[in-house]
Design an enzyme around this catalytic site. Sequence first.
Site, PDB file in Angstrom:
ATOM      1  N   SER A 132      -0.673  36.981   9.515  1.00 23.52           N
ATOM      2  CA  SER A 132      -2.103  37.027   9.824  1.00 23.52           C
ATOM      3  C   SER A 132      -2.373  36.111  11.010  1.00 23.52           C
ATOM      4  CB  SER A 132      -2.903  36.537   8.603  1.00 23.52           C
ATOM      5  OG  SER A 132      -4.232  36.216   8.937  1.00 23.52           O
ATOM      6  N   TYR A 145      -4.984  29.847   2.099  1.00 21.14           N
ATOM      7  CA  TYR A 145      -4.427  31.116   2.584  1.00 21.14           C
ATOM      8  C   TYR A 145      -3.619  30.891   3.861  1.00 21.14           C
ATOM      9  CZ  TYR A 145      -4.313  35.764   4.735  1.00 21.14           C
ATOM     10  OH  TYR A 145      -3.913  36.929   5.351  1.00 21.14           O
TER      11      TYR A 145
END
Length: 273
Positions: A132, A145
């Site tokens: 990501s 995250y």
Amino acid sequence: MAKTVLITGCSSGIGRATAEAFLEAEWTVYATARDESDVADLETAGCATAPLDVTDPDAIEAVVERVVDETGRIDCLVNNAGYGQFGTVEDVPTERVHHQFDTNLYGPHRLIRAVLPHMRDRGVGRIVNVSSTAGRFATPGNGVYAGSKFALEAISDALRAEVSDYGIHVSVVAPGPVATAFDDRAADELDGLDHTGAYESFYAMFEDARTVLNGGVGTVQPEKVADAVLDAAVSPEPPARYPVGPLASAADYARFLPAGVQNTLYGLVRRVT
């Protein structure tokens, strides 16, 4: 003989689009999900399917053995399964941090360890880890995250050098916002937290950002991410990292901003929100 790919997290979004892309490219596709019924239509389309929870070592061993038994090869592993545990660092309980890493980091690590002996024996293979923009650039409210994705990218960088002598390539695909249901689960995880009440300005900033992104600004379709994954599987010399989407490219540059500049920008955004 058709090449074989094992893909995790195929119930929707990037994983599903990736399974379809490999199938169209005439690979033998093993599409997995925690609930096999979620990928029943992929089986109808021509994929082999299997239930796979990446936090279950026995399930991983069984799936890898099945693929090798049925095809004699695993040419590519796509570690896509994951979710986002958002919330400020203090507000996220340690057990949730553990579960985030168990899925986003330990799961890929388990699968990598399971497939590498087979790839090494054949002297060829591709490992594609879906990361990501958060894998290189953390922002307030997504530290847990981002931490899992930072770690995944670090492992990928080390692994790339470790296995290069065996004809195995390792690539990271790092999209920005993608038009999937990922944000829905992330919202559920966020709503389930007990807030200390000390960080409401950050949550307001986070919600405003989500509103903008849900409006489509800078968001890419999962098929675009799947194209990058497929490229990493077939290119003779695949790049180490594939940023996907305009915000992914911007984040690659933003991470070089000095911490003081980043903090100033966050402060400006907080005053606006």
